[in-house]
Each structure stands twice: as C-alpha cells, then as structure tokens.
Design an enzyme around this catalytic site. Structure first.
Site, PDB file in Angstrom:
ATOM      1  N   HIS A 344      -9.115  87.951 -15.367  1.00  0.00           N
ATOM      2  CA  HIS A 344      -9.056  86.457 -15.669  1.00  0.00           C
ATOM      3  C   HIS A 344      -7.707  86.122 -15.260  1.00  0.00           C
ATOM      4  O   HIS A 344      -6.889  86.599 -15.988  1.00  0.00           O
ATOM      5  CB  HIS A 344     -10.127  85.839 -16.720  1.00  0.00           C
ATOM      6  CG  HIS A 344      -9.873  85.205 -17.099  1.00  0.00           C
ATOM      7  ND1 HIS A 344     -11.091  84.108 -17.626  1.00  0.00           N
ATOM      8  CD2 HIS A 344      -9.199  83.938 -17.384  1.00  0.00           C
ATOM      9  CE1 HIS A 344     -10.866  82.889 -17.594  1.00  0.00           C
ATOM     10  NE2 HIS A 344      -9.024  82.760 -17.749  1.00  0.00           N
ATOM     11  N   GLU A 402      -1.771  73.785 -20.778  1.00  0.00           N
ATOM     12  CA  GLU A 402      -2.812  73.578 -19.791  1.00  0.00           C
ATOM     13  C   GLU A 402      -2.376  72.211 -18.809  1.00  0.00           C
ATOM     14  O   GLU A 402      -2.832  72.229 -17.670  1.00  0.00           O
ATOM     15  CB  GLU A 402      -4.219  73.918 -20.940  1.00  0.00           C
ATOM     16  CG  GLU A 402      -4.376  74.704 -21.365  1.00  0.00           C
ATOM     17  CD  GLU A 402      -4.190  75.926 -20.589  1.00  0.00           C
ATOM     18  OE1 GLU A 402      -4.529  75.764 -18.633  1.00  0.00           O
ATOM     19  OE2 GLU A 402      -3.435  77.602 -20.637  1.00  0.00           O
ATOM     20  N   HIS A 502     -15.700  79.818 -29.179  1.00  0.00           N
ATOM     21  CA  HIS A 502     -14.360  78.557 -30.558  1.00  0.00           C
ATOM     22  C   HIS A 502     -14.906  78.491 -32.148  1.00  0.00           C
ATOM     23  O   HIS A 502     -13.983  78.710 -32.475  1.00  0.00           O
ATOM     24  CB  HIS A 502     -13.531  77.310 -29.238  1.00  0.00           C
ATOM     25  CG  HIS A 502     -13.582  78.034 -28.149  1.00  0.00           C
ATOM     26  ND1 HIS A 502     -13.895  78.841 -27.228  1.00  0.00           N
ATOM     27  CD2 HIS A 502     -11.877  78.259 -27.760  1.00  0.00           C
ATOM     28  CE1 HIS A 502     -13.587  78.482 -26.234  1.00  0.00           C
ATOM     29  NE2 HIS A 502     -11.982  78.074 -26.622  1.00  0.00           N
TER      30      HIS A 502
HETATM   31 ZN   LIG Z   1      -3.813  77.629 -17.882  1.00  0.00          ZN
END
Ligand SMILES: [Zn+2]
Length: 603
Positions: A344, A402, A502
């Site tokens: 990943h 992000e 989550h």
């Molecule tokens: Zn990222």
C-alpha cells in the site's frame, strides 16, 4: 496515504498508568509560564526521539514483514503512544494560565492528540483498552463463509463487489460481510460509555465533542460548517445519484427503484462510498478520451524510477528543491522478490527533517503515475513543515495532508502530459465527460459517506442515538445523505456500522470529507494564480512558480497557526468552500441535467 508517524494521534488510548501520572503530578513544579515552556520543550524533545525510533521500526516492518519486525514495531509504537498520553494528561495542569501564543498552542495540540480518552479508574481504563482491541480484532478477523469449506475475507469480497454484475451474488456477499457487525454491538455500547467518561474527565462534553474540538473552533461551529459545505455540494450529488440510479435500473431492472434510494449492494463498493467500479455500467457512449496513458508509458518502456522522476519534475517545475539523495537510496519503488512487504503506497519522513521516502510497489500504469504525484505531495509537505518546532510538524488540520496530495494529482491533466512529451496533442474538451464522470463517481459519490460516518458517531456519543436504535438510525442517515438503502431487513440484532473499519477501530472520519472538499478549493486557487482560464479540469499548475510559491507558503506553516490562516495563505479565503467542486464539475453537471431530463431526481 501518508504514514502516521505521529502514531499516537491516530490510535491513542489514554490508558497508561493513571496512578503513576498522579504521583508525577504531585511532584511537578507549580504551573507558571516558565514551567509550562519547560514542559513543552521536554515533551518535544522526548516525542521527537520516540517518533523517529517508531518510524525506523515501522519502515523496517513495512518493507520486511516478519514476526520479529512486527513485534519491534509494536514496541516502538507503544512507547510513543504511552508518552503521548502522559503529555496530553499532564498538559491540563497549565489550563488556567495566561501563556504566550506558541506555548498555549503546543499545549492545546498535546491535549487534542487523543482520539480515545480512558477513564482514570484503572479497572475501567483496562476494560476500555481490552474492548478497543477486541473490536478492531473482530473486524480484522471478519469473514463470510457461504459454505462450510469456503470462507471469504474482506479482500475477496471487495473484488466480488467491484467486478460482479450478478445482483444475487452481490447481495449475498454484502449481507455476509455485514453479519460481522452484530457480535461487536455489545462491546461498542460499553466502549461508548467508557470513552465518554474519559472525555468528560478531560473537560469535553463527550467523545464526539472531543473529536470536533480539533478544528480551531467550537464543536458546535464546526458541525455547522460541515452542514454548510454539504448544502453547497448536495445538488451535484443528487444529479449524479439520479443518473446512476437510472443506468443501474437499465441493468438490474426493478431491483432498482425508479425514484427511491439505490440498493446499497449495487454500487461496486461494500459501503457504497465510491462508485467508480460501476463506471462501465454508466459510461456515456463516446466517453473515450482518445488516449491511454498506461499504454503510452508501457510502449515507451518507462521504468519505476522514471515514473518517480516525472513526479519530482512536477515539483521542481513549481520551484521546490530536488528530493534528497537519500530519497533515491532508501525508498522502496518496486515489490521485492524475496520477502513480504506492505505494498500500500505511503510517504514517509523518517527523521522529521529530510529523510523523505516513498514506499510503493509501482506498476507502470496511469493510476500509479497519479499516485506517485499524490505521495510526493505528502513528502514535500513534510519537508516544508519540518523547519517548524516539533509539535507544529503536521498539516494545518487533518484534512490538509490528503488534500495536498490530491491537489497535485488534479494537475495531472492531458495538457501536462503534452508538456512532458507523453502525448502529442490534448483531446478536445468535448471529450471530457467520460473523465469527469469517472472522477465524480470517486470524489462526489464519496462526500455524503465521508460526512455521515461521524454525524452518526457524534449522535451516538451524545446519547441522541441510543443502543435500541443503533441500526435504525444508521440506515436513516445513509438514506438521508447517500440515498442508499439495504435490500434485506436490518434489525437491531445486527450492527451494520461496525462493518466499516473506522467505526470498529475508533478512527475519526471527518478528515476524509474535508480533504475531498479542500483539494478542489486548493486546485481552483492555484489554477487561478497560474493564470489558467480554461475549464478547471484542464488546468495544471505544472511549471508555474507563482503557484508553487503560494503552495510552499501554506505547506511551511505546518500546524503552527489555526487552519484558517493556512487556508488563507493558499486560497485567500478563510472559510472552506465547496463551490470549487461545483466549478470543477460544471461541464458534468450540465451534461447530467440533460441526461436526467424527464427522469425522477431525488429519493
Ligand atoms: Zn495520501
């Protein structure tokens, strides 16, 4: 994604040694501005050392998985978690003091670093630790066994959800996976009680209020902000929903209602959170953009290193310094043949100064080409804020990291490929609907899901949703925001929220919603700075030093200032603004309106 080197932020449980802490507090010097400064200095020094150790252990584990490296990495994580918890609790000693801004902000960041606060009662604290681990463990071990000798794990099921077009099979694996939630409910009820107790001891109304306090405004104001953003973007989502529902109805018939919610198992993803896997079912006829980047890269015999060089070149063109020599020596670009690794993709700054690395198993594809640009966005962010004091070495709020990676990825446009010499000529913008629809199925479809996970948990933590209605309330919210519904009855013996990682693992989710909104706001602002006047989806900031400077200004701030200051540095706005996503998808909105003419819209 990015490595959470400050791992205690992601998964902290304030459980360690309450008695020991009381003893330390008793011996501690009286709270004054001087002792507060000394406390913060000591915390920064100790935490930095622990984080670096943890990064090293984690890097080795992730690039060489063995029993031993896993244990070493868990030990290192434990140590920084324990220290983080200790500092968070001790920081409250200085609550009543008037302090210089910098010290006050650092204390606040220490206190808000917890996502789960255990009660000070040792028995309750131990119980919460056990329950939290048990819930995450139950999720991780979750399987669906259609027959006695055939069991599917989530990876198997994910593949089926993505590729199967057999409605019966899809419903079967969907319901099979959701069955893992039921047994978690009892633990979850107790986890809510204990976590709230711990949060109240730290002065928060409940755990949800504690999570919402991380955003430089009151919990109430932050919740209202999210509602406002959702209202801005909702019309686009509703149009996309109507179009996709119609196309799925063409495929699956009456299983998909003409004007009700879409069955949750038919959108290509277990949680219906992104819909790009059903693109082939909804693609417009002449959607082909006329080029295939994967084929181009392959035919030019591009190797993984060259793929990364393209990414570095993007940032150099904005005026950023080249990556350090150690980046090229220490990164993992390809999957090793002789050992297990975590493939990943992730971005690291191991020494919190300049030891940048990425870890990927690069394939020569268009997808990985974009992912490399995204990961390097994290690296350049890390390097920019690593000139800040230790506690400010993070993104402005948890949505920003992000968002930066994705902002860069939005600049991977056909025009950019032309400038790299990978494409002779950019296709006509009239060919953009396919590209835009594909992106909307990923980014627009995600928004209501990104929002509702915490809308749900905030209500659970506050007591507005009680255990008797856990499942009912979950599906009410999914219907309200996403316009999806289960095709089989969901009683209170089940607990469907826990079938999402989550929720079972106590990881707050709002950051993903924020990142989705912010990336388009960043992109619109930088494109404007770069003087791009064409459609936003065709703007690339490649080669523009002015845009680079603006980006750098924001990155270098880290979390030293409240996030509206950082937002202002890059966009000139102090408020988050979801109209940027509307602007980006404006050509698609127009096209969707035409497709939806005379068809039912809404649910
Ligand atoms: Zn990222």
């Amino acid at each position: 994604m990015r490595l959470l080197a400050r791992a205690f932020i992601a998964c902290t449980l304030a459980a360690a040694g309450a008695a020991e802490m009381d003893a330390q507090a008793a011996n501690a010097p009286p709270p004054t501005p001087e002792t507060a400064k000394a406390f913060v200095d000591e915390a920064e020094k100790t935490l930095l050392e622990l984080w670096i150790n943890q990064s090293r252990a984690d890097w080795v584990k992730s690039t060489y998985i063995t029993e031993d490296t896993e244990i070493l990495s868990a030990h290192a994580a434990d140590k920084s978690i324990t220290a983080g918890v200790r500092y968070a609790k001790q920081a409250t000693r200085f609550d009543k003091l008037a302090l210089p801004d910098e010290t006050a902000r650092k204390l606040k960041l220490l206190k808000l670093s917890l996502t789960l606060a255990a009660p000070s009662d040792p028995a309750e604290s131990a119980e919460l630790t056990r329950i939290a681990a048990a819930m995450e463990g139950a999720y991780g071990k979750g399987k669906y066994c259609p027959t006695r000798d055939r069991c599917l794990d989530l990876e198997d099921i994910t593949k089926i959800m993505a590729t199967s077009r057999d409605a019966k099979e899809l419903l079967d694996v969907w319901a099979g996976w959701h069955a893992i939630g039921g047994p978690i409910k009892k633990d979850f009820v107790r986890y809510v009680e204990l976590a709230n107790k711990g949060a109240r001891e730290l002065g928060f109304k409940d755990t949800g209020a504690m999570w919402r306090s991380k955003y430089d405004m009151t919990p109430e104001a932050f919740a209202a902000e999210l509602d406002r953003l959702w209202e801005q973007v909702r019309p686009l989502y509703v149009s996309l929903h109507a179009y996709v529902r119609w196309k799925l109805r063409e495929k699956y018939g009456d299983a998909v209602p003409a004007n009700g919610p879409i069955p949750a198992h038919l959108l290509g993803n277990m949680w219906a959170q992104t819909w790009d896997n059903v693109y082939p079912l909804v693609a417009p006829k002449d959607a082909d953009p006329g080029f295939d980047l994967t084929q181009i890269l392959k035919s030019r015999k591009t190797d993984p290193l060259q793929m990364v060089r393209y990414g570095e070149g993007f940032f150099s063109s904005l005026g950023f310094d080249p990556l350090p020599k150690t980046f090229w020596e220490r990164s993992m670009f390809t999957k090793p043949k002789d050992r297990e690794v975590v493939c990943h993709a992730s971005a690291w700054d191991v020494d919190f100064v300049d030891d940048l690395r990425i870890k990927m198993c690069i394939d020569i594809t268009a997808e990985d080409f974009t992912t490399i640009h995204h990961e390097l966005g994290h690296n350049y962010y890390q390097r920019a804020y690593d000139r800040q004091p230790v506690l400010f070495r993070d993104s402005a709020n948890d949505g920003f990291h992000e968002a930066v990676g994705d902002t860069i990825a939005l600049s991977v446009t056909p025009e950019y490929l032309v400038r790299l010499g990978l494409l002779d000529k950019a296709p006509e913008t009239s060919k953009d609907i396919g590209l835009l629809l594909g992106k909307a199925l990923e980014k627009v479809a995600f928004l209501p899901f990104g929002l509702l996970i915490d809308q749900y948990r905030w209500k659970v933590f506050s007591g507005e949703i009680t255990p008797a209605d856990y499942n009912k309330a979950w599906w009410e919210l999914r219907r309200k925001y996403q316009g999806v519904a289960p095709s089989v009855p969901r009683g209170e013996d089940g607990f469907d929220p826990a079938a999402k990682y989550h929720v079972s693992a106590n990881v707050p989710y709002t950051r993903y919603f924020l990142a989705d909104i912010l990336q388009f706001q960043f992109h619109r602002a930088l494109a404007k700075t770069a003087g791009c006047s064409g459609p936003l989806n065709r703007c690339s900031i490649y080669g523009n030093k002015d845009a680079g400077r603006k980006l750098e200004q924001m990155l270098a701030m880290g979390c030293s200032k409240p996030w509206p200051d950082a937002l202002e540095a890059i966009t000139g706005q102090r408020q988050m603004d979801a109209t940027a996503i509307r602007d980006y998808f404006a050509p698609l909105q127009k096209w969707l309106d035409e497709q939806n003419k005379g068809k039912p819209v809404g649910w």
